[in-house]
Design an enzyme around this catalytic site. Structure first.
Site, PDB file in Angstrom:
ATOM      1  N   CYS A  79       0.836  -1.201   0.000  1.00  0.00           N
ATOM      2  CA  CYS A  79       0.000   0.000   0.000  1.00  0.00           C
ATOM      3  C   CYS A  79       0.879   1.263   0.000  1.00  0.00           C
ATOM      4  O   CYS A  79       1.466   1.598  -1.012  1.00  0.00           O
ATOM      5  CB  CYS A  79      -0.984  -0.031   1.154  1.00  0.00           C
ATOM      6  SG  CYS A  79      -2.367   1.125   0.958  1.00  0.00           S
ATOM      7  N   HIS A 169      -3.715  -5.249   0.627  1.00  0.00           N
ATOM      8  CA  HIS A 169      -3.160  -5.720   1.899  1.00  0.00           C
ATOM      9  C   HIS A 169      -3.252  -7.252   1.977  1.00  0.00           C
ATOM     10  O   HIS A 169      -4.296  -7.793   2.350  1.00  0.00           O
ATOM     11  CB  HIS A 169      -3.908  -5.100   3.080  1.00  0.00           C
ATOM     12  CG  HIS A 169      -3.620  -3.653   3.273  1.00  0.00           C
ATOM     13  ND1 HIS A 169      -2.585  -3.197   4.063  1.00  0.00           N
ATOM     14  CD2 HIS A 169      -4.220  -2.550   2.771  1.00  0.00           C
ATOM     15  CE1 HIS A 169      -2.561  -1.875   4.039  1.00  0.00           C
ATOM     16  NE2 HIS A 169      -3.553  -1.453   3.265  1.00  0.00           N
ATOM     17  N   GLU A 171      -1.989  -9.095   4.172  1.00  0.00           N
ATOM     18  CA  GLU A 171      -1.918  -9.551   5.564  1.00  0.00           C
ATOM     19  C   GLU A 171      -3.266  -9.724   6.233  1.00  0.00           C
ATOM     20  O   GLU A 171      -3.365 -10.374   7.286  1.00  0.00           O
ATOM     21  CB  GLU A 171      -1.047  -8.587   6.389  1.00  0.00           C
ATOM     22  CG  GLU A 171      -1.627  -7.198   6.588  1.00  0.00           C
ATOM     23  CD  GLU A 171      -1.249  -6.196   5.503  1.00  0.00           C
ATOM     24  OE1 GLU A 171      -1.209  -4.986   5.795  1.00  0.00           O
ATOM     25  OE2 GLU A 171      -1.007  -6.631   4.357  1.00  0.00           O
TER      26      GLU A 171
END
Length: 511
Positions: A79, A169, A171
């Protein structure tokens, strides 16, 4: 030596999730503020740049020297990290036509790229950014898009080591194969092996403590919780009887906890001295209602009592503490010194005041990792599965002034609550539970008499590491039984409520 991935934190709310994803692969990683100097040693295998609430087009955006990093190691920008990479190498970043937030589907995936190995077309990912990449640097290559974003992922060509940017993202759990993407980076691209295990951590930590302490002595305060117990066991394994433990009863522990925990520690073979300082704490807390002032008084008195015990021992050079990784992360801000949310019981000038060096064997671990280390050490579940308990104890679960009478009320109510959770097989599925005595008295009816008594709030949350938490969905019949038993058996309480707020925006403790 243990291999390491370094995560540079630019302030993203998801940074800890990157670390958790990597550690679940049995690969060690550290989170540091983006401005921290980087030590390029043989253990470092790769660098990840986190997201951020900042924009690269701000007047003074957070910056790092990506080229210098990439000269040494592979770099993954997520990002903000991807946008900073774009701008650094001559590309263009600007405001999105509309804020890109939520689920998106990857398409036009270049599956020949190691970072996207095994990722299929239309794979779901999670977007969370107001800026977007408008123009890539000349040497960059698009490797994935979405319907609304022409550059969802890219790689830089002709760089010393792989340099990759993701505008989504990986994660977060909403990214379906995000764990695979992170694994592709740390394993296939950075070359990390899965050798950071509980057994290897214990072996390495014990060796470090032996080398640091030698035949000198360590003193440590124990709380009965999993962190201090596992830390003490590690130190004891390294130096044996040269570890001296102190367990202080500040009058703010749970019902019968002082006696029960002392017996359990003695069974572990730890050299523990119990100190009853109940009256001292009650006298100093008289008339004090401010949460932060209570924390300071409790912490300050603890230091005084602990220091008095330490001065009775000769040649103590080291102080052991059960500090864990969330304590470390929350005490450092990417924007400089952190604002004080609350004082932490492992912080407060004790090492400096006592002229000791710190031994913190759990400083690199999340709570669930501490439990795995404890299990490997052979500790009983009675220690490992205990809920976290705040350093100031019931002092911050009594809103307003702390008195001995209020403590006894809360201890009785808390004991009933916890026993019911255990009896209904709920305790181990809950991260933390406790009762809070509110500074509220209300009218009730018991028999033919009116009462005017205190209100108890029940708090129970589910979590992985305490960084975020949701309220636990305890069945209504269980809550009803808990309420009835507390009201019927604890004279002075006539009302029970249940807290259904999450963290954030609330904290787990009320004070």
């Amino acid at each position: 030596m243990t291999q390491k991935i370094l995560i540079l934190d630019f302030g993203s709310q998801y940074t800890q999730l990157i670390a958790r994803n990597i550690r679940e692969l049995n690969i060690y990683c550290e989170i540091v503020p983006y401005y921290s100097p980087i030590e390029y040693d043989d253990t470092l295998k790769g660098i990840i740049l986190s997201g951020s609430p900042a924009s690269v087009n701000d007047e003074n955006p957070p910056m790092v020297d990506i080229a210098a990093m990439n000269a040494q190691h592979p770099v993954l920008g997520i990002c903000y990290g991807a946008q900073l990479t774009t701008q650094t190498y001559g590309g263009k970043v600007g405001r999105s036509a509309h804020r890109e937030y939520g689920r998106a589907k990857l398409r036009h995936i270049d599956q020949n790229q190691p970072i996207l190995l095994g990722i299929e077309d239309q794979n779901q990912v999670w977007m969370s950014h107001a800026d977007t990449i408008l123009e890539l640097p000349a040497q960059a290559q698009v490797i994935a898009q979405t319907d609304s974003i022409p550059v969802a992922a890219f790689t830089m060509n002709d760089t010393p080591h792989p340099l990759i940017g993701l505008q989504f993202h990986p994660e977060v759990t909403h990214s379906e194969n995000g764990k695979s993407i992170i694994r592709n980076f740390v394993v296939d691209i950075c070359g990390c092996t899965h050798d950071w295990t509980p057994a290897s951590y214990i072996h390495e930590t014990v060796d470090k403590i032996k080398a640091q302490v030698g035949d000198q002595k360590v003193i440590m305060a124990l709380s009965g919780g999993v962190d201090s117990t596992v830390a003490a066991t590690l130190i004891h394994r390294a130096i044996g009887s040269n570890l001296y433990c102190v367990f202080v009863d500040n009058g703010l522990l749970r019902k019968n906890e002082f006696q029960e925990v002392l017996k359990a520690y003695e069974a572990l073979g730890l050299n523990v001295k119990g100190v009853d300082a109940t009256e001292l704490f009650y006298s100093k807390l008289k008339g004090v209602s401010s949460p932060e002032e209570k924390r300071k008084i409790i912490g300050g008195l603890f230091i005084d009592v602990f220091q008095e015990e330490a001065t009775q021992l000769k040649d103590i050079r080291f102080l052991g503490q059960g500090t864990i990784y969330p304590d470390v992360i929350e005490s450092v801000s990417v924007n400089g010194p952190s604002a004080t949310i609350k004082s932490h019981h492992n912080v407060g000038g004790l090492p400096e005041k006592m002229h000791m060096s710190l031994i913190e064997p759990l400083r690199a671990l999340f709570k669930d990792e501490v439990r795995r280390i404890g299990k490997e050490l052979g500790l009983a579940d009675s220690f490992l599965q205990r809920h976290p308990f705040p350093g100031p104890g019931l002092g911050i679960r009594i809103l307003g002034e702390v008195t001995e009478e209020k403590v006894k009320l809360l201890q009785e109510a808390d004991a009933i609550y916890i026993r019911n959770l255990i009896d209904n097989d709920l305790y181990h599925s809950i991260w933390q539970a406790g009762t809070i005595l509110l500074p509220v008295q209300s009218v009730g009816v018991m028999g033919d008499e009116r009462t005017y008594e205190f209100t108890i709030a029940l708090r129970a949350v589910t979590s992985v590491d305490g960084m975020t938490a949701d309220w636990a969905h305890i069945p209504y019949p269980v809550l009803a039984n808990i309420s009835n038993e507390i009201i019927n058996k604890v004279k002075g309480i006539n009302r029970v409520v249940y807290d259904i707020s999450s963290k954030p925006p609330a904290t787990i403790e009320w004070e």
